[in-house]
Scaffold this motif. Structure first.
Motif, PDB file in Angstrom:
ATOM      1  N   GLY A 117     -81.967  37.125  -4.420  1.00 38.61           N
ATOM      2  CA  GLY A 117     -80.707  37.774  -4.761  1.00 38.61           C
ATOM      3  C   GLY A 117     -80.056  37.265  -6.028  1.00 38.61           C
ATOM      4  O   GLY A 117     -79.033  37.811  -6.465  1.00 38.61           O
ATOM      5  N   GLN A 118     -80.631  36.259  -6.639  1.00 35.98           N
ATOM      6  CA  GLN A 118     -80.036  35.684  -7.852  1.00 35.98           C
ATOM      7  C   GLN A 118     -80.302  36.576  -9.061  1.00 35.98           C
ATOM      8  O   GLN A 118     -81.393  37.115  -9.242  1.00 35.98           O
ATOM      9  N   TYR A 119     -79.285  36.737  -9.908  1.00 33.32           N
ATOM     10  CA  TYR A 119     -79.451  37.467 -11.167  1.00 33.32           C
ATOM     11  C   TYR A 119     -79.966  36.485 -12.222  1.00 33.32           C
ATOM     12  O   TYR A 119     -79.406  35.393 -12.386  1.00 33.32           O
ATOM     13  N   VAL A 120     -81.033  36.846 -12.916  1.00 35.71           N
ATOM     14  CA  VAL A 120     -81.579  35.988 -13.967  1.00 35.71           C
ATOM     15  C   VAL A 120     -81.601  36.739 -15.292  1.00 35.71           C
ATOM     16  O   VAL A 120     -81.806  37.947 -15.338  1.00 35.71           O
ATOM     17  N   LYS A 121     -81.380  35.989 -16.349  1.00 36.49           N
ATOM     18  CA  LYS A 121     -81.396  36.571 -17.691  1.00 36.49           C
ATOM     19  C   LYS A 121     -82.794  36.476 -18.287  1.00 36.49           C
ATOM     20  O   LYS A 121     -83.609  35.663 -17.858  1.00 36.49           O
ATOM     21  N   GLN A 122     -83.057  37.287 -19.284  1.00 35.76           N
ATOM     22  CA  GLN A 122     -84.327  37.200 -19.987  1.00 35.76           C
ATOM     23  C   GLN A 122     -84.477  35.813 -20.610  1.00 35.76           C
ATOM     24  O   GLN A 122     -83.577  35.297 -21.259  1.00 35.76           O
ATOM     25  N   GLY A 123     -85.622  35.175 -20.375  1.00 34.03           N
ATOM     26  CA  GLY A 123     -85.881  33.854 -20.924  1.00 34.03           C
ATOM     27  C   GLY A 123     -85.374  32.709 -20.077  1.00 34.03           C
ATOM     28  O   GLY A 123     -85.665  31.553 -20.381  1.00 34.03           O
ATOM     29  N   GLU A 124     -84.648  33.015 -19.006  1.00 34.89           N
ATOM     30  CA  GLU A 124     -84.122  31.952 -18.146  1.00 34.89           C
ATOM     31  C   GLU A 124     -85.267  31.279 -17.379  1.00 34.89           C
ATOM     32  O   GLU A 124     -86.192  31.943 -16.905  1.00 34.89           O
ATOM     33  N   THR A 125     -85.212  29.961 -17.253  1.00 33.97           N
ATOM     34  CA  THR A 125     -86.234  29.226 -16.515  1.00 33.97           C
ATOM     35  C   THR A 125     -86.075  29.496 -15.024  1.00 33.97           C
ATOM     36  O   THR A 125     -85.000  29.275 -14.464  1.00 33.97           O
ATOM     37  N   ILE A 126     -87.131  29.974 -14.387  1.00 36.20           N
ATOM     38  CA  ILE A 126     -87.071  30.303 -12.958  1.00 36.20           C
ATOM     39  C   ILE A 126     -87.943  29.367 -12.119  1.00 36.20           C
ATOM     40  O   ILE A 126     -87.885  29.386 -10.891  1.00 36.20           O
ATOM     41  N   GLY A 127     -88.777  28.572 -12.773  1.00 38.52           N
ATOM     42  CA  GLY A 127     -89.651  27.663 -12.039  1.00 38.52           C
ATOM     43  C   GLY A 127     -90.517  26.857 -12.983  1.00 38.52           C
ATOM     44  O   GLY A 127     -90.321  26.895 -14.209  1.00 38.52           O
TER      45      GLY A 127
END
Length: 238
Positions: A117-127
């Motif tokens: 459910g988290q909103y992430v931006k382009q280029g954001e580190t997700i893992g």
């Protein structure tokens, strides 16, 4: 005679219909690739492409980007995390649903920094890149699906349709949209050097030990930025 003419006209009509269908299908594919190309996506990680879409008798539904354990993994575009969990096959995996209608998959992670459910931006580190699940080495397995991911992966799309054509051995960089060409081995090999072809299971450490040299020397001679090597790759060994 009349029967012959009827058959001839029927054959001509069928040929015309098939031609229209084929041309229409080709145009649809071209239009699809053109529309995919309009997506301003960026590569999700630094690394080397080690496998491509459609390999393994058509069973591989994404691309593999190999790198070092802990390499940051980034969202290719903004969107909502639709899944973030541990799978016995994908290992630590994150799914992102994008406003463009695509869903992307980031598998075999060492760790996950994005939650459901988290909103992430382009280029954001997700893992972080890892070797979890059914994986033979540290890498990111990346998939793209039109609309949603399914167990059968019937909606899977070749990532190269969006990023441009690439192949095994080419380098990609997170935040970039281009695929770098394969680095060629240095020309003019010295007489005291050999050209070694990497085999399955080889590591730079083992190769260096076998030829009584150093890992850093091999990296320098072959312009390697890290210790990732692939079967079939040729290395200059002094």
């Amino acid at each position: 005679m009349k029967e012959y003419i009827k058959r001839l006209l029927l054959a001509i009509a069928i040929t015309a219909i098939l031609t229209i269908l084929i041309l229409g299908g080709m145009q649809s594919i071209a239009n699809a690739e053109e529309s995919f190309g309009e997506l301003n996506w960026e590569f999700p990680a630094d690394g080397i492409i080690t496998d491509i879409f459609g390999s393994r008798n058509g069973g591989h539904k994404g691309i593999d980007i190999a790198g070092e354990i802990g390499t940051p993994i980034h969202a290719v575009d903004h969107g909502i995390v639709s899944k973030s969990y541990y799978s016995t096959t994908y290992g630590h995996v994150i799914f992102i649903q994008h406003e463009s209608g695509f869903e992307t998959v980031y598998a075999h992670l060492q760790s996950r920094d994005a939650k459901n459910g988290q909103y992430v931006k382009q280029g954001e580190t997700i893992g972080r890149m890892g070797n979890t699940g059914k994986s033979s080495g540290p890498h990111l397995h990346f998939e793209i699906h039109k609309n949603k991911w399914t167990v059968s992966k019937k909606n899977s799309i070749d990532p190269f349709v969006i990023f441009g054509r690439g192949n095994i051995g080419q380098t990609v960089t997170a935040g970039d949209k281009n695929i770098e060409p394969v680095l060629e081995v240095a020309k003019g090999i010295h007489e005291s050097s050999i050209l070694y072809t990497v085999e399955v299971g080889d590591t730079l450490w083992e190769i260096a030990e076998k030829y009584n040299t150093g890992v850093e020397i091999i990296k320098e001679m072959n312009q390697l930025s890290n210790e990732i090597i692939m079967p079939g790759q040729q290395l200059i060994i002094k």
